[in-house]
Design a protein around this motif. Sequence first.
Motif, PDB file in Angstrom:
ATOM      1  N   GLY A 161       0.843  -1.185   0.000  1.00 41.26           N
ATOM      2  CA  GLY A 161       0.000   0.000   0.000  1.00 41.26           C
ATOM      3  C   GLY A 161       0.876   1.232   0.000  1.00 41.26           C
ATOM      4  N   ALA A 162       0.773   2.057  -1.054  1.00 46.61           N
ATOM      5  CA  ALA A 162       1.714   3.165  -1.221  1.00 46.61           C
ATOM      6  C   ALA A 162       1.036   4.528  -1.178  1.00 46.61           C
ATOM      7  CB  ALA A 162       2.465   2.999  -2.542  1.00 46.61           C
ATOM      8  N   SER A 163      -0.116   4.615  -0.494  1.00 50.17           N
ATOM      9  CA  SER A 163      -0.750   5.919  -0.324  1.00 50.17           C
ATOM     10  C   SER A 163      -0.115   6.627   0.870  1.00 50.17           C
ATOM     11  CB  SER A 163      -2.258   5.752  -0.170  1.00 50.17           C
ATOM     12  OG  SER A 163      -2.919   6.998  -0.340  1.00 50.17           O
ATOM     13  N   LEU A 164      -0.871   7.473   1.583  1.00 52.28           N
ATOM     14  CA  LEU A 164      -0.247   8.310   2.615  1.00 52.28           C
ATOM     15  C   LEU A 164       0.356   7.485   3.746  1.00 52.28           C
ATOM     16  CD1 LEU A 164       0.356  11.160   3.638  1.00 52.28           C
ATOM     17  CD2 LEU A 164      -1.858  11.120   4.799  1.00 52.28           C
ATOM     18  N   LEU A 165      -0.402   6.548   4.319  1.00 52.68           N
ATOM     19  CA  LEU A 165       0.114   5.742   5.422  1.00 52.68           C
ATOM     20  C   LEU A 165       1.345   4.957   5.003  1.00 52.68           C
ATOM     21  CD1 LEU A 165      -0.082   4.548   8.272  1.00 52.68           C
ATOM     22  CD2 LEU A 165      -1.624   2.802   7.340  1.00 52.68           C
ATOM     23  N   LEU A 182       8.452  -0.883  -1.050  1.00 51.94           N
ATOM     24  CA  LEU A 182       7.111  -0.309  -1.106  1.00 51.94           C
ATOM     25  C   LEU A 182       6.365  -0.882  -2.310  1.00 51.94           C
ATOM     26  CD1 LEU A 182       5.219   1.774   0.250  1.00 51.94           C
ATOM     27  CD2 LEU A 182       6.144   3.482  -1.331  1.00 51.94           C
ATOM     28  N   ILE A 183       5.181  -1.436  -2.047  1.00 52.23           N
ATOM     29  CA  ILE A 183       4.412  -2.119  -3.090  1.00 52.23           C
ATOM     30  C   ILE A 183       3.063  -1.442  -3.227  1.00 52.23           C
ATOM     31  CG2 ILE A 183       3.430  -4.332  -3.808  1.00 52.23           C
ATOM     32  CD1 ILE A 183       5.476  -5.551  -1.683  1.00 52.23           C
ATOM     33  N   MET A 204       9.633   9.952  -6.745  1.00 54.88           N
ATOM     34  CA  MET A 204      11.068  10.021  -7.013  1.00 54.88           C
ATOM     35  C   MET A 204      11.875   9.782  -5.735  1.00 54.88           C
ATOM     36  SD  MET A 204      13.233  13.062  -8.877  1.00 54.88           S
ATOM     37  CE  MET A 204      12.766  14.293  -7.659  1.00 54.88           C
ATOM     38  N   ARG A 205      11.434  10.350  -4.627  1.00 54.27           N
ATOM     39  CA  ARG A 205      12.130  10.130  -3.365  1.00 54.27           C
ATOM     40  C   ARG A 205      12.017   8.671  -2.931  1.00 54.27           C
ATOM     41  NH1 ARG A 205      13.928  13.843  -4.967  1.00 54.27           N
ATOM     42  NH2 ARG A 205      14.299  15.908  -4.085  1.00 54.27           N
ATOM     43  N   HIS A 206      10.862   8.059  -3.119  1.00 53.32           N
ATOM     44  CA  HIS A 206      10.733   6.624  -2.831  1.00 53.32           C
ATOM     45  C   HIS A 206      11.795   5.833  -3.601  1.00 53.32           C
ATOM     46  CE1 HIS A 206       7.217   7.105  -0.486  1.00 53.32           C
ATOM     47  NE2 HIS A 206       6.301   7.045  -1.431  1.00 53.32           N
ATOM     48  N   GLU A 207      11.903   6.118  -4.880  1.00 53.88           N
ATOM     49  CA  GLU A 207      12.819   5.346  -5.735  1.00 53.88           C
ATOM     50  C   GLU A 207      14.273   5.614  -5.374  1.00 53.88           C
ATOM     51  OE1 GLU A 207      11.525   6.529  -9.585  1.00 53.88           O
ATOM     52  OE2 GLU A 207       9.716   5.273  -9.541  1.00 53.88           O
ATOM     53  N   GLU A 208      14.579   6.834  -4.906  1.00 50.99           N
ATOM     54  CA  GLU A 208      15.947   7.158  -4.505  1.00 50.99           C
ATOM     55  C   GLU A 208      16.314   6.567  -3.142  1.00 50.99           C
ATOM     56  OE1 GLU A 208      16.315  11.588  -6.617  1.00 50.99           O
ATOM     57  OE2 GLU A 208      16.002  11.380  -4.451  1.00 50.99           O
ATOM     58  N   GLN A 209      15.371   6.560  -2.220  1.00 48.92           N
ATOM     59  CA  GLN A 209      15.671   6.263  -0.824  1.00 48.92           C
ATOM     60  C   GLN A 209      15.400   4.816  -0.414  1.00 48.92           C
ATOM     61  OE1 GLN A 209      17.026   8.487   1.375  1.00 48.92           O
ATOM     62  NE2 GLN A 209      17.166   9.993  -0.265  1.00 48.92           N
ATOM     63  N   ALA A 211      14.707   0.539  -0.730  1.00 47.76           N
ATOM     64  CA  ALA A 211      15.402  -0.611  -1.315  1.00 47.76           C
ATOM     65  C   ALA A 211      14.709  -1.118  -2.567  1.00 47.76           C
ATOM     66  CB  ALA A 211      15.494  -1.738  -0.279  1.00 47.76           C
ATOM     67  N   GLY A 212      13.423  -0.834  -2.716  1.00 46.21           N
ATOM     68  CA  GLY A 212      12.693  -1.257  -3.903  1.00 46.21           C
ATOM     69  C   GLY A 212      11.306  -0.661  -3.919  1.00 46.21           C
ATOM     70  N   VAL A 213      10.823  -0.292  -5.104  1.00 45.53           N
ATOM     71  CA  VAL A 213       9.476   0.235  -5.292  1.00 45.53           C
ATOM     72  C   VAL A 213       8.827  -0.561  -6.414  1.00 45.53           C
ATOM     73  CG1 VAL A 213       8.062   2.245  -5.842  1.00 45.53           C
ATOM     74  CG2 VAL A 213      10.183   2.544  -4.537  1.00 45.53           C
TER      75      VAL A 213
END
Length: 417
Positions: A161-165, A182-183, A204-209, A211-213
């Motif tokens: 779940g990749a929304s706000l929470l 993050l899935i 973009m920050r998810h993908e940079e920071q 281990a996997g998106v």
Amino acid sequence: MSAPSVVIVGAGAAGTAAASQLRKLGFDGDLTLVHGEGQVPYNRTTVNKTLLQAGTTLDSVRTVLPNDPRTSLLSCRAERLDTERRTVVLQDGTHLSYNAVLIATGARPRLLPGRKQNLHAAELSDRTTPLRTYDDTERVRQVLATIGSKHGRSARVGIVGASLLGSETADALKGLGHDVFLIGAAANPMTRHLGTTIAAWVQMRHEEQLAGVFEARVDAFDASSDGITLALSDGTKLTVDLVIEALGVDPEVDWLRDSPLTLDDGVLVDERLRTVNAAGGYAAGDLARISGSPRIEHWGHALAQGGHAARSISHDLQLTEDPGPFAPSGSYSTWLYGKPLNVLGSPHPHRDREIDLAPTGNEARVTLYTSTELRVTAAITLGSAKVGQPTTAPRCRRSADQGSRRRGVHHPQGANV
């Protein structure tokens, strides 16, 4: 003549806000809060951030309740609502009579489909959890500590779940030094809440920071000595130490099934938050749905609804004036990857026009939503940039409020913005 009694079922944001507001309005009758969670009432927004920090105690985030002899907090779940006799029946057999009852039992988290039926359900329950309560946070902390002590390494955490929470939790766990995956089933899942530009920054920050998106669903999962293996719809097999379910919530209304209340994606209420088909009943928070409008699931909104429900109760008990209709507010604030994020108003990407601004000389971003009449209906700000004085966020807040009021929407004081 005896003083009236009010029962509040649920001691989360809406319930505790209502209790405090009733006392401020001069209600001096018996006030009973029914709290079925076991722990003392606390600020639930801290479960995936503050409470994840080692050494943080529940007392540091507990909610302040009215402190007087006629206010009671009962640690038990409600089992049934008898609207004819105006009684709340608790699981321990207690019957609570009321002149007014506020239903504020919130929502329950959705779990991965089939988790309870899995052959390794016991092993999964130890290392698969939603993140909505203090007990959930404790479970996460225990798993993380066990991985560190037994294996001498950071944990591998899968967040479904990749929304706000999910985004907030991913950022928090990354900050604690863990490997986070993050899935999310949709591309750029935050777009609906934050607009195209700011949602792209978050992605973009998810993908940079992290281990996997993954843009995928979880098709299957199983437990083994190595951890929990997730089979994703894109063909990936991902093994992690802990799975956090951030899949959204459903209204907690099962205990109301035998009542005459109208249950339609929550408890249906009128504009003053009175329940439909049940005199003396009110609802607020994540389970309340005003006729003709969607439910809004957010702490600041629940606070505002709780306060308004208290004013409606006070009016109906002939203590104060009519507060008028409640107008929804979706405003809130948070931090993601070191930057403050403010959502002011309720964005409607499919209805309103999106305008992106980048104030000169800083990294701030501002997204405005405007109606066909070019009135600002919502604003999202990222960063702490100033465009002169005052800061960007308060300026946008005023613009969003002005546009919303023209459409009949008011953002009450106390919203988390």
